[in-house]
Design a protein around this motif. Structure first.
Motif, PDB file in Angstrom:
ATOM      1  N   GLN A  39      20.596 -42.925   6.450  1.00  0.00           N
ATOM      2  CA  GLN A  39      21.847 -42.900   5.711  1.00  0.00           C
ATOM      3  C   GLN A  39      22.637 -44.157   6.028  1.00  0.00           C
ATOM      4  OE1 GLN A  39      24.322 -39.422   6.305  1.00  0.00           O
ATOM      5  NE2 GLN A  39      25.350 -39.762   4.358  1.00  0.00           N
ATOM      6  N   ALA A  40      22.821 -44.963   5.002  1.00  0.00           N
ATOM      7  CA  ALA A  40      23.612 -46.188   5.127  1.00  0.00           C
ATOM      8  C   ALA A  40      25.079 -45.867   4.868  1.00  0.00           C
ATOM      9  CB  ALA A  40      23.116 -47.228   4.133  1.00  0.00           C
ATOM     10  N   PRO A  41      25.980 -46.708   5.356  1.00  0.00           N
ATOM     11  CA  PRO A  41      27.415 -46.452   5.134  1.00  0.00           C
ATOM     12  C   PRO A  41      27.750 -46.326   3.658  1.00  0.00           C
ATOM     13  CG  PRO A  41      27.111 -48.187   6.758  1.00  0.00           C
ATOM     14  CD  PRO A  41      25.748 -47.893   6.190  1.00  0.00           C
ATOM     15  N   GLY A  42      28.451 -45.269   3.325  1.00  0.00           N
ATOM     16  CA  GLY A  42      28.875 -45.062   1.945  1.00  0.00           C
ATOM     17  C   GLY A  42      27.788 -44.582   1.009  1.00  0.00           C
ATOM     18  N   LYS A  43      26.627 -44.286   1.548  1.00  0.00           N
ATOM     19  CA  LYS A  43      25.509 -43.840   0.701  1.00  0.00           C
ATOM     20  C   LYS A  43      25.011 -42.471   1.163  1.00  0.00           C
ATOM     21  CE  LYS A  43      23.821 -48.421  -0.594  1.00  0.00           C
ATOM     22  NZ  LYS A  43      22.624 -49.294  -0.684  1.00  0.00           N
ATOM     23  N   GLU A  44      24.264 -41.840   0.284  1.00  0.00           N
ATOM     24  CA  GLU A  44      23.680 -40.559   0.626  1.00  0.00           C
ATOM     25  C   GLU A  44      22.434 -40.759   1.503  1.00  0.00           C
ATOM     26  OE1 GLU A  44      25.057 -37.933  -3.280  1.00  0.00           O
ATOM     27  OE2 GLU A  44      22.940 -38.189  -2.797  1.00  0.00           O
ATOM     28  N   ARG A  45      22.121 -39.716   2.255  1.00  0.00           N
ATOM     29  CA  ARG A  45      20.914 -39.761   3.073  1.00  0.00           C
ATOM     30  C   ARG A  45      19.695 -39.832   2.158  1.00  0.00           C
ATOM     31  NH1 ARG A  45      20.377 -35.392   7.811  1.00  0.00           N
ATOM     32  NH2 ARG A  45      22.526 -36.129   8.034  1.00  0.00           N
ATOM     33  N   GLU A  46      18.730 -40.671   2.520  1.00  0.00           N
ATOM     34  CA  GLU A  46      17.549 -40.838   1.686  1.00  0.00           C
ATOM     35  C   GLU A  46      16.267 -40.723   2.502  1.00  0.00           C
ATOM     36  OE1 GLU A  46      17.579 -44.750  -0.067  1.00  0.00           O
ATOM     37  OE2 GLU A  46      17.284 -45.749   1.856  1.00  0.00           O
ATOM     38  N   PHE A  47      15.226 -40.359   1.808  1.00  0.00           N
ATOM     39  CA  PHE A  47      13.896 -40.208   2.404  1.00  0.00           C
ATOM     40  C   PHE A  47      13.333 -41.571   2.786  1.00  0.00           C
ATOM     41  CE2 PHE A  47       9.686 -38.847   3.134  1.00  0.00           C
ATOM     42  CZ  PHE A  47       8.829 -39.664   2.414  1.00  0.00           C
ATOM     43  N   ASN A  85       9.197 -56.306   9.668  1.00  0.00           N
ATOM     44  CA  ASN A  85       9.804 -57.121   8.610  1.00  0.00           C
ATOM     45  C   ASN A  85      11.101 -56.488   8.105  1.00  0.00           C
ATOM     46  OD1 ASN A  85      10.015 -59.279   6.839  1.00  0.00           O
ATOM     47  ND2 ASN A  85       8.707 -58.339   5.288  1.00  0.00           N
ATOM     48  N   LEU A  86      11.963 -56.156   9.027  1.00  0.00           N
ATOM     49  CA  LEU A  86      13.199 -55.465   8.673  1.00  0.00           C
ATOM     50  C   LEU A  86      14.118 -56.334   7.830  1.00  0.00           C
ATOM     51  CD1 LEU A  86      13.734 -53.634  12.044  1.00  0.00           C
ATOM     52  CD2 LEU A  86      13.727 -52.520   9.804  1.00  0.00           C
ATOM     53  N   GLU A  87      14.842 -55.677   6.958  1.00  0.00           N
ATOM     54  CA  GLU A  87      15.773 -56.342   6.041  1.00  0.00           C
ATOM     55  C   GLU A  87      17.177 -55.789   6.273  1.00  0.00           C
ATOM     56  OE1 GLU A  87      14.160 -55.162   2.322  1.00  0.00           O
ATOM     57  OE2 GLU A  87      12.341 -56.382   2.521  1.00  0.00           O
ATOM     58  N   PRO A  88      18.207 -56.554   5.934  1.00  0.00           N
ATOM     59  CA  PRO A  88      19.565 -56.036   6.096  1.00  0.00           C
ATOM     60  C   PRO A  88      19.780 -54.714   5.375  1.00  0.00           C
ATOM     61  CG  PRO A  88      19.625 -58.396   5.721  1.00  0.00           C
ATOM     62  CD  PRO A  88      18.198 -57.979   5.546  1.00  0.00           C
ATOM     63  N   GLU A  89      19.054 -54.516   4.282  1.00  0.00           N
ATOM     64  CA  GLU A  89      19.173 -53.267   3.520  1.00  0.00           C
ATOM     65  C   GLU A  89      18.624 -52.065   4.276  1.00  0.00           C
ATOM     66  OE1 GLU A  89      19.617 -56.695   1.148  1.00  0.00           O
ATOM     67  OE2 GLU A  89      17.870 -56.110   2.343  1.00  0.00           O
ATOM     68  N   ASP A  90      17.931 -52.294   5.367  1.00  0.00           N
ATOM     69  CA  ASP A  90      17.414 -51.196   6.189  1.00  0.00           C
ATOM     70  C   ASP A  90      18.461 -50.680   7.172  1.00  0.00           C
ATOM     71  OD1 ASP A  90      14.363 -53.048   6.341  1.00  0.00           O
ATOM     72  OD2 ASP A  90      14.752 -51.264   5.107  1.00  0.00           O
ATOM     73  N   THR A  91      19.598 -51.329   7.229  1.00  0.00           N
ATOM     74  CA  THR A  91      20.668 -50.894   8.129  1.00  0.00           C
ATOM     75  C   THR A  91      21.131 -49.494   7.755  1.00  0.00           C
ATOM     76  OG1 THR A  91      21.439 -53.141   8.562  1.00  0.00           O
ATOM     77  CG2 THR A  91      23.037 -51.357   8.877  1.00  0.00           C
ATOM     78  N   ALA A  92      21.079 -48.594   8.725  1.00  0.00           N
ATOM     79  CA  ALA A  92      21.429 -47.198   8.476  1.00  0.00           C
ATOM     80  C   ALA A  92      21.311 -46.415   9.785  1.00  0.00           C
ATOM     81  CB  ALA A  92      20.500 -46.584   7.435  1.00  0.00           C
ATOM     82  N   VAL A  93      21.787 -45.188   9.737  1.00  0.00           N
ATOM     83  CA  VAL A  93      21.469 -44.226  10.797  1.00  0.00           C
ATOM     84  C   VAL A  93      20.186 -43.531  10.384  1.00  0.00           C
ATOM     85  CG1 VAL A  93      22.201 -42.183  12.045  1.00  0.00           C
ATOM     86  CG2 VAL A  93      23.895 -43.906  11.377  1.00  0.00           C
ATOM     87  N   TYR A  94      19.225 -43.523  11.285  1.00  0.00           N
ATOM     88  CA  TYR A  94      17.920 -42.930  11.004  1.00  0.00           C
ATOM     89  C   TYR A  94      17.804 -41.570  11.683  1.00  0.00           C
ATOM     90  CZ  TYR A  94      16.224 -47.173   8.826  1.00  0.00           C
ATOM     91  OH  TYR A  94      16.040 -48.225   7.966  1.00  0.00           O
ATOM     92  N   TYR A  95      17.343 -40.586  10.910  1.00  0.00           N
ATOM     93  CA  TYR A  95      17.217 -39.219  11.392  1.00  0.00           C
ATOM     94  C   TYR A  95      15.771 -38.764  11.282  1.00  0.00           C
ATOM     95  CZ  TYR A  95      22.270 -39.073  10.485  1.00  0.00           C
ATOM     96  OH  TYR A  95      23.622 -39.329  10.465  1.00  0.00           O
TER      97      TYR A  95
END
Length: 129
Positions: A39-47, A85-95
């Motif tokens: 779940q990234a800031p301001g976004k819904e949790r995603e698979f 090969n992480l990208e800035p778009e991968d920034t999130a809390v991981y569950y």
């Protein structure tokens, strides 16, 4: 009941790698299908990724295919997510999440949040550009 504790998050530069761990305790780890969500800031949790309880089937979100690898160590009751090969778009809390497997679901992995019964508290991954 299954208790899940994630670890391994942190700050990394774009192009770098991290390995997340999800330590499970309680009911038999080997009998649970597992998944990773974020779940990234301001976004819904995603698979992100999932594995069947038998370990025979694995699925990934299109956005992480070829970069992330999910695996598990039964003896250690631990689920892993290798992220390359992480990208800035991968920034999130991981569950990580778990649900009991059944004899009729030996190859099933699950991509919906509502399909899981147990959740960890999350670990923060931050990728800088």
């Amino acid at each position: 009941q299954v208790q899940l504790v994630e670890s391994g998050g942190g700050l990394v530069q774009a192009g770098g790698s991290l390995r997340l761990s999800c330590a499970a305790s309680g009911r038999t780890f080997s009998r649970h299908a597992m998944g990773w969500f974020r779940q990234a800031p301001g976004k819904e949790r995603e698979f992100v990724a999932a594995i069947s309880w038998t370990g025979t089937s694995i699925g990934y979100a299109d956005s992480v295919k070829g970069r992330f690898t999910v695996s598990r160590a039964i003896a250690e009751s631990t689920l892993y997510l290798q992220m390359n090969n992480l990208e800035p778009e991968d920034t999130a809390v991981y569950y990580c999440a778990a649900r009991p497997g059944t004899i009729t679901s030996v190859t099933a992995y699950y991509t919906g949040q509502n399909e899981y019964d147990y959740w960890g508290q999350g670990t923060q991954v931050t990728v800088s550009s």
